[in-house]
Each structure stands twice: as structure tokens, then as C-alpha cells.
Design an enzyme around this catalytic site. Sequence first.
Site, PDB file in Angstrom:
ATOM      1  N   LEU A   1       0.824  -1.210   0.000  1.00  0.00           N
ATOM      2  CA  LEU A   1       0.000   0.000   0.000  1.00  0.00           C
ATOM      3  C   LEU A   1       0.855   1.255   0.000  1.00  0.00           C
ATOM      4  O   LEU A   1       1.993   1.262   0.500  1.00  0.00           O
ATOM      5  CB  LEU A   1      -0.985  -0.018   1.181  1.00  0.00           C
ATOM      6  CG  LEU A   1      -0.494   0.228   2.597  1.00  0.00           C
ATOM      7  CD1 LEU A   1      -0.354   1.705   2.913  1.00  0.00           C
ATOM      8  CD2 LEU A   1      -1.470  -0.399   3.580  1.00  0.00           C
ATOM      9  N   HIS A   2       0.316   2.304  -0.582  1.00  0.00           N
ATOM     10  CA  HIS A   2       1.031   3.584  -0.671  1.00  0.00           C
ATOM     11  C   HIS A   2       0.012   4.704  -0.745  1.00  0.00           C
ATOM     12  O   HIS A   2      -0.952   4.635  -1.494  1.00  0.00           O
ATOM     13  CB  HIS A   2       1.966   3.598  -1.874  1.00  0.00           C
ATOM     14  CG  HIS A   2       1.368   3.058  -3.149  1.00  0.00           C
ATOM     15  ND1 HIS A   2       1.178   1.711  -3.368  1.00  0.00           N
ATOM     16  CD2 HIS A   2       0.914   3.681  -4.254  1.00  0.00           C
ATOM     17  CE1 HIS A   2       0.633   1.535  -4.563  1.00  0.00           C
ATOM     18  NE2 HIS A   2       0.454   2.720  -5.125  1.00  0.00           N
ATOM     19  N   GLN A   3       0.253   5.698   0.066  1.00  0.00           N
ATOM     20  CA  GLN A   3      -0.631   6.861   0.121  1.00  0.00           C
ATOM     21  C   GLN A   3      -0.098   7.934  -0.827  1.00  0.00           C
ATOM     22  O   GLN A   3       1.018   8.406  -0.666  1.00  0.00           O
ATOM     23  CB  GLN A   3      -0.647   7.392   1.561  1.00  0.00           C
ATOM     24  CG  GLN A   3      -1.281   8.749   1.731  1.00  0.00           C
ATOM     25  CD  GLN A   3      -2.643   8.660   2.394  1.00  0.00           C
ATOM     26  OE1 GLN A   3      -3.555   8.013   1.873  1.00  0.00           O
ATOM     27  NE2 GLN A   3      -2.783   9.255   3.535  1.00  0.00           N
TER      28      GLN A   3
END
Length: 172
Positions: free
Chosen positions: A129-131
Site C-alpha cells: 500500500l502507498h498513500q
Amino acid sequence: MRDDLERLWTPYRMAYISGADRPSGGYDTPAGCPFCLAPRAAGVDRLVVATGEQVYAVLNRYPYNPGHLMVCPYRHVADYPDLDPAEAAELAGFTQTAMRVVRQVSEAHGFNIGMNQGAVAGAGIAAHLHQHVVPRWGGDSNFMPVIGLTKVLPQLLADTRDLLAKAWPAAG
Ligand SMILES: [Zn+2]
């Protein structure tokens, strides 16, 4: 407005997903995962802007806009609810700092903040995951499809990385 947002979050420009650079094991395993490898990159390939205990901030190599950052946990985890409390807290804090830093150096007018969860939702690399922290300027949506198809010069990315890293507060 809806049209702009749809274009912003469409991962069409991540051509490398299906490109020749694709590691033999794919992007899903830590050995081939760009977000597992990014903190170890060196030289002109190093796009990490700031490192914390649980998360780090890195410049997107295929930005939607100049200064497009991503905040990622070091741990190879796909699903946001699976972050432990320390990871979730530091991810939130880094997102706030990223906005402050980008504002300070670029006077962005606004931001799109968020994460695509799952390939069906548009995540290019769904396994880690990556914001996204994407600065926006008035009128930028008109040329976004154009810059989306343009390769950003490595030196330009390195300069942007240095600029943001210098402005990032030491405390993170
Ligand atoms: Zn990973």
C-alpha cells in the site's frame, strides 16, 4: 470535477507495470516490489525524501504532477486495515508533513490525498500500500494526460527530491 478526479486516479500512465522493466517474479513479492526496494536505492535512483521508524516518503517516478509524493510503510502490506497502530499513526503524520513541505516549496493550491486499494480500484502495485500526496494547481488538469505520457528526466526528479528533502523537518 468528477472527470478530473477520474483522470487523476487512473493508473494508465504507469506503463512500466506491463513494460520490459517488470521483474521476473512480478511486483507482488518483496524481491520485485518497488516499495520494498525504494528505501535501499542509491544515487540518481534514490527518490526517498524522508524516512521514519515505520514509513518513508518517496517521490513518484511516474508523477501525476511535479512533487507527487507517496508515503509507504516499510513492511510489505497490501491492506490498509492491516497496518498496525504505529504504522497507521506515522503514515498519517508523514502525510501531513508531506503537504506542509510541498506547500512550502511549491505553493500548491490544493492536494489529492489517498490510496487505491486493490487492482480493481486502480492500484498499480496492489501488494504494497502507498498513500498518494498529489499537489494540484489551478488549471493543471488540462495537461495532466499529456504529462502522464511523458517520461520525467531523472535529473529533474533528483532535483525535486533534494528540494523536498531539504525542506522536510528533521523530526519528520
Ligand atoms: Zn513491498
